[in-house]
Write an enzyme that holds these catalytic residues in place. Structure first.
Site, mmCIF file in Angstrom:
data_model
loop_
_atom_site.group_PDB
_atom_site.id
_atom_site.type_symbol
_atom_site.label_atom_id
_atom_site.label_comp_id
_atom_site.label_asym_id
_atom_site.label_seq_id
_atom_site.Cartn_x
_atom_site.Cartn_y
_atom_site.Cartn_z
ATOM 1 N N GLU A 203 0.838 -1.225 -0.071
ATOM 2 C CA GLU A 203 -0.038 0.040 0.089
ATOM 3 C C GLU A 203 0.835 1.227 0.280
ATOM 4 O O GLU A 203 0.578 2.298 -0.674
ATOM 5 C CB GLU A 203 -0.786 -0.229 1.170
ATOM 6 C CG GLU A 203 -1.962 -1.085 1.259
ATOM 7 C CD GLU A 203 -2.915 -0.988 2.463
ATOM 8 O OE1 GLU A 203 -3.945 -0.720 2.639
ATOM 9 O OE2 GLU A 203 -2.196 -1.269 3.641
ATOM 10 N N LYS B 133 -11.983 3.696 1.193
ATOM 11 C CA LYS B 133 -10.897 3.056 0.663
ATOM 12 C C LYS B 133 -11.233 1.985 0.057
ATOM 13 O O LYS B 133 -11.345 0.781 0.302
ATOM 14 C CB LYS B 133 -9.954 2.549 1.942
ATOM 15 C CG LYS B 133 -8.603 2.230 1.580
ATOM 16 C CD LYS B 133 -7.727 1.935 2.809
ATOM 17 C CE LYS B 133 -6.208 1.243 2.445
ATOM 18 N NZ LYS B 133 -5.715 0.954 3.728
#
Length: 120
Positions: free
Chosen positions: A22, A99
């Site tokens: 990420e 997200k």
């Protein structure tokens, strides 16, 4: 009386998360904010200086999303709330950080953290 200014669906690429990929690869985050403000003076004067310039605010929020990485979207939401509350005309702010590509092991359409913060 409290009025509301909302920005919905602000999209920016950030590098937030606890996982190494990420931080390395990044992902898109979507932000919604709702500001509790009094727009009466702006409506009466038709003067942008009397209200929140949502274009400038959108740029400031996007700068937070693309800025310094954090582990948690809770932290990201707080940073966005802080930016919104910097203007003394904002009485309260609701922030939702989406997200949609969150790394979870089962199919989900979205992961969202919502917070509400008040001035003072």
């Amino acid at each position: 009386m409290t009025d509301r200014i909302e920005l919905v669906g602000l999209r920016a690429r950030g590098f937030h998360g606890v996982l190494e990929h990420e931080r390395r690869d990044g992902q898109d985050f979507v932000v919604d904010v709702g500001l509790d403000v009094d727009t009466e003076a702006a409506a009466a004067s038709d003067d942008l200086a009397q209200t929140i310039d949502y274009g400038t605010l959108a740029e400031s929020i996007a700068a937070v999303v693309v800025g310094e990485p954090v582990d948690l979207i809770e932290t990201l939401a707080q940073r966005i709330a802080d930016v919104c509350l910097h203007d003394p005309r904002v009485r309260a702010v609701d922030v939702a950080v989406h997200k949609p590509s969150a790394p979870v092991t089962v199919p989900v359409e979205d992961v969202v953290v919502r917070i509400r913060r008040t001035a003072g």
